[in-house]
Design a protein around this motif. Structure first.
Motif: not given
Length: 389
Positions: A322, A338, A343
């Motif tokens: 990420h 996520g 996130l």
């Protein structure tokens, strides 16, 4: 001014697991508490929100890995570690490392902790923090580069602990990925080396590179910052543009991902459900499409990422799969894998598009910095000034 954390909390590296109702996944940003341990002879219990004058820098910095978080206390020159330290029974403790007293910076890995001082760099096995360093390097007063950079080379969180760099490269910053490295030179040139199996070197292929090689796709574009994820790389230009390359299986480049689209249609398959690695014979930029839709699996050349509202970026960081970036206006955007809430959008969902983390805006906070662990994210924020309204 406070640090917040969200994402994987399996070892209590964000919130101590001993607390009731605290799970493995922290879906919303949580204000960090640091710390509850002995620093010298004084027991310290405090939050990261500290009184300071306007414009004064934060007194702490965070370094993160998969199973733990290290906090560097700038005022006292100490390091404290939260998360997995020596055994699962210690995972809820915040451990002070006395040997780091007076340090200026720290680098943490899954097995080793490295700290730099005005006159030396030392490295300890985290399983025996009270023992002698496993590696040490003497410094002069002119050696001021931030870890992992070291005189003539860089410190590495695995053996060998020191690796040399070519003398003609004047390094300004170095980011270490899982199997590759991204270096920013003093003149804004980006160099990469290591494994290229997922296009993370940005040289247009999936071949590996044993020595630092300038990324031709960025030549003539001075860069201001670099970051390395598990198998992807990101950099910010001097003008605030974001360039990405490498593996995009979880949308960590912010480019269309077939895997995420399939998960949205059939339900999440988890992290392992997308782990398809192309062979060397496949195209440098692996694209798959049906009709007019094009999906990117591997982006082996740097690509300019289109950001919402043409935002200019000033900070960014990469987790394993990420990415997080901070705009000049103090907003935070995240994208990629996520599943653990890394996130910060309140759900365990992945995204192949940069999404605004609304929590900080709603709380009237301006994001100043971001640091990604492998599966989590840490954010420094302060009250939003009138100029950001």
């Amino acid at each position: 001014m406070s640090w917040f954390g969200f994402g994987f909390n399996g070892f209590g590296q964000i919130i101590p697991r001993a607390r009731a109702s605290v799970g493995v996944k922290v879906l919303f940003p949580e204000r960090l508490e640091c710390c509850d341990c002995d620093v010298g002879q004084t027991r310290v219990t405090r939050t990261e929100k500290e009184e300071r004058l306007p414009g004064e820098h934060c007194c702490t910095e965070i370094r993160a890995t998969w199973s733990r978080r290290a906090v560097v206390h700038r005022q006292t020159g100490d390091v404290c570690i939260s998360g997995f330290v020596t055994s699962p029974s210690n995972q809820n403790a915040c451990t002070h490392v006395p040997a780091t007293k007076g340090c200026q910076d720290a680098l943490i890995g899954e097995r080793y902790l490295t700290a730099s001082f005005t006159d030396k760099i030392e490295c300890w096995d985290i399983g025996g923090l009270g023992s002698q360093p496993v590696w040490r390097m003497e410094l002069t007063k002119t050696d001021t580069a931030a870890l992992p950079l070291a005189p003539g080379g860089y410190a590495f969180p695995k053996t060998p602990f020191y690796r040399a760099l070519a003398p003609q490269i004047c390094a300004r910053k170095l980011a270490l990925g899982t199997e590759h490295a991204v270096l920013l030179s003093a003149d804004g040139t980006v160099y990469t080396w290591g494994s290229g199996s997922h296009g993370q070197l940005g040289h247009g292929s999936v071949e590996s590179q044993p020595e630092p090689l300038a990324v031709e796709g960025l030549r003539g574009l001075p860069m201001g910052d670099v970051a390395a994820g598990g198998w992807h790389s990101v950099c910010i230009s001097a003008g605030g543009d974001l360039y990405v390359w490498g593996w995009n299986e979880a949308g960590q480049l912010g480019l269309p991902s077939r895997c995420l689209r399939a998960q949205a249609e059939h339900g999440s398959a988890g992290e392992a459900g997308c782990a398809v690695v192309p062979t060397r014979q496949e195209a440098a930029v692996t694209q798959e499409g049906e009709g007019s839709e094009v999906f990117i699996s591997i982006q082996a050349f740097p690509a300019l990422l289109d950001l919402p509202e043409e935002s200019e970026m000033k900070k960014m960081s990469c987790g394993t799969r990420h990415t997080a970036a901070v705009t000049c206006a103090g907003d935070l955007y995240t994208w990629g894998w996520g599943d653990y809430g890394q996130l910060g959008h309140g759900t365990p969902r992945s995204s192949d598009q940069p999404l605004h983390v609304e929590y900080f805006t709603k709380e009237g906070l301006c994001v100043l910095d971001v640091v990604c662990g492998s599966w989590n994210t840490f954010v420094l924020a302060s009250e939003r000034a009138a100029s950001f309204e």
